[in-house]
Design an enzyme around this catalytic site. Sequence first.
Site, PDB file in Angstrom:
ATOM      1  CB  CYS A   1      -0.897  -0.592   1.661  1.00 38.05           C
ATOM      2  SG  CYS A   1      -1.763  -2.036   1.300  1.00 38.05           S
TER       3      CYS A   1
ATOM      4  CG  HIS B   1      -5.884   1.876  -0.358  1.00 37.56           C
ATOM      5  ND1 HIS B   1      -5.141   2.542  -0.525  1.00 37.56           N
ATOM      6  CD2 HIS B   1      -5.540   0.582   0.446  1.00 37.56           C
ATOM      7  CE1 HIS B   1      -3.753   1.242  -0.536  1.00 37.56           C
ATOM      8  NE2 HIS B   1      -4.644   0.320   0.972  1.00 37.56           N
TER       9      HIS B   1
END
Lengths: 386, 146
Positions: free
Chosen positions: A83, A332
């Site tokens: 991420c 995201h």
Amino acid sequence: MEEVAIVGVGQSTFVRGYDGSIRELAFEAYREAMADAQLTPKDIGASIICSAPEYDKQRTPAGVLAEYLGLVPQPTFYAESVCSSSSMGVRAGYSLIKSGLHDVVLILGFQKMSEITSAESQERMGRGADIMWESPFGTMMPAYYAMYARAHFEKYGTTEEDLALIRVKAASYGQINEKAVYRKGVTLEQVLSSDTVSTPLKRFDCCANADGSSCLILARKDRAADMPKKPIWILGLGAASASVNMAGRDSLTGLRCAQMAAREAFEMAGIAPRDVDVAEVHDCFTIAEMMAYEDLGFASPGEGKHLIRNKETYKDGRIPTNVDGGLLSKGHPIGATGGSQIRTIVLQLRGEAGEMQAENPRIGLIHNIGGVGLYGNVTILGTVTI
Amino acid sequence: MWDMEGGNPMGFERFGTVSFTSQTRVDGFIDRLLQGKVSGNRCKKCGFTYFPPRADCCSCLSSDMEWFDVVGTGKLLSYSTLSYAPTGFEKDLPYTIALVRFEGDLQIFGRLSKAIKPENIAVGMDLRVTPVKLSDARIAYEFRKP
């Protein structure tokens, strides 16, 4: 020392299922960043492509995307830290410029989460941590962060309602961000009554999956001077890693990698947490934003709850945080997230954030985490060099 | 490695509900689970201890390790009960993952026994760790009340 500036930013709209290929998705952010900096492909000295490869069908996407973007034959390579991949890309790009190897570097983050089926995604979710010693117990990202939430509740008296307030804030800004995947408002009651995913975290405590891309163009000071937009300077970079297995964690109330990255970035920039005017933090789950307040020094350990209760992290508060909707509402798309967060801060520091604009910020901070506190990245940007 | 006759997994493939690792130099961990022991290991050269066990010491870079058994009770540091599970774990729902701290800075990640009722789970409670046999010749460990 040659300073490094961000001279161009771009982001695709974050969507639930992008109806094009990964190269086309990448192009959306790229075109916007190139227009922003008014550059042509031959101006880019090297490109760094960032994503979490378990979602890609294409093997080694860097060369494929670079060709589609018109960045061949310049060097291109891949940066990955799940991420936080595109923040790590910025770290690498900064180094390429500082070393003198290149004067303009492009960082392209992308993720087409819908590239694989839901079933494939479910299977990969089980392999998000230590596959040898933890995955055989049936772990998932929300469950790990839920353990941090439980520990934070026990030690500091933080409540489910405190976390819900973070979600309500995110949704209030997601509504005004036209690039966000989740554009609806959310009430406290909605968060608290949503389905439990992994106690004490509920559905609305979790970020929105999305497909998306982000693009940043970095340039050496002398080149930045020729660019149309006000250069935004990279003042501090911090990065750290931590044990992947929870058995190796010495705290469950904060992320050590974030604390270490923050300390390094603040030291490099020569500033303190109180000097930060606007921030983007990695709110993959509401508890992650709560811990970020404390890990970054915006609040003392255990005091993060007062920041959200008193609305100090709203746009008009002391330290506006995630006023673009954050991962919770903006979405995201793993490899694109860090670049998107940095873009938001660049727009804030230029005064181009529109309805989301905080009042005259001069220093901005980006906190981007990979895995459950496995990789920590903190980036500090400013309107003037220090 | 699979037992060709019964079709049952052997070695480290037996660990947990679904294992993602088949070969490791610490598969003695599974043999010890079968003997009723949950074990960590220790570097014979520098004395550094590890749980989960490792084939190699990252403190002194030796690979000369010896087993020790985790005994006594530890304290529950945190936990979470899952309502959703990744592929292959659905039939286990709901289940509770936990981190427990034992003496000597030893922390173990695993599942709580389903015999502990949700309303009786509390951070700080005493727990012991014990091997548990699963279906299809699989094996793991879990935390139980002392």
